[in-house]
Design a protein around this motif. Structure first.
Motif: not given
Ligand SMILES: [Zn+2]
Ligand SMILES: [Zn+2]
Length: 267
Positions: A23-30, A39-50, A160-166, A181-183
């Protein structure tokens, strides 16, 4: 600190950590790297998820290694063990375990996997390779809550990644990357839904046990009327003799042809 050498429990623990790492691999890497890179949401989500994973791991390890409330082995004089086993017992009485011969307090039950009696035993959970009892139920519940949070978090990130891919300014257009990424996203979605629903079911069970102050073992015994029936059966057996009930109305001698079931909290 205790660790049960049960192959099923060890496999379940390995599966748990593999699932968390995946789960950690998919969330951070994919998801985060591709969808929220700039985006600032990248590091924020990495920190929160971990952070959730960190608390989940601590709660899990404590549930695994903590003493669930093992009854100390105190073997007394068991010369009258058989009489004690057949005596109807009240809920407040200490009893003698017929398996580990431990003198145990009320509401302690024997676990066949741990081979010990555990105070206020709820059940033996292979996912923590330990019993859930009086002393580690708190950690077990925390573990369930964090798995639930992590599952909801993962599903939300995938959606969220499906609704807002970038989110941010870069977006990969490579076909094989998009397919990978989809898989991974679909696999994470399945994993999270499976574990999430499973954990919610156990959590409801746990909360029921806490609110009604009754472990599943006790609930089973009382609801099925097992104890009540057993009490009555033993009282009758004391009068008619320890033979098969089919012989109870025959005026024959007390030849023991049938083992009277014993009142026991054991599972
Ligand atoms: Zn026991
Ligand atoms: Zn156990």
């Amino acid at each position: 600190m205790s660790f049960i050498k049960d192959p099923c429990g060890i496999v379940c623990i390995l599966v748990t950590y593999f699932a968390i790492l995946y789960a950690d691999y998919v969330v951070t890497q994919w998801i985060i790297v591709y969808s929220m890179q700039n985006s600032i949401w990248g590091p924020v989500n990495v920190v929160l998820f971990n952070t959730v994973i960190f608390f989940l791991t601590i709660a899990h390890l404590k549930a695994v290694f903590c003493d669930p409330g093992l009854v100390p082995i105190a073997r007394l004089d068991f010369s009258d063990l058989h009489a004690a086993r057949n005596k109807p017992m009240s809920d407040e009485e200490w009893t003698v375990c017929t398996r580990c011969e431990t003198y145990r307090p009320p509401r302690a039950h024997h676990c066949r996997i741990c081979k010990r009696c555990v105070k206020k035993m709820d059940h033996h959970c292979p996912w923590i390779n330990n019993c859930v009892g009086e002393r580690n139920q708190k950690y077990f519940l925390q573990f369930l809550v964090y798995v639930c949070i992590l599952s909801i978090y993962s599903v939300s990130l995938v959606i969220i990644s499906w609704i807002y891919p970038c989110i941010g300014d870069t977006c990969s257009t490579d076909l094989s990357e998009t397919q990978s990424r989809m898989l991974h996203s679909v696999l994470l979605l399945l994993e999270s839904s499976l574990f999430g629903l499973f954990v919610v079911a156990i959590m409801i069970d746990q909360l029921h046990a806490i609110f009604y102050d009754e472990t599943p073992i006790e609930a089973l015994q009382f609801r099925s009327g097992y104890r009540m029936a057993n009490h009555k059966f033993i009282l009758l057996a004391n009068v008619f003799g320890h033979m098969h009930p089919a012989y109870w109305l025959f005026p024959c001698s007390d030849a023991k042809t049938y083992d009277t079931p014993l009142i026991s909290h054991d599972v």
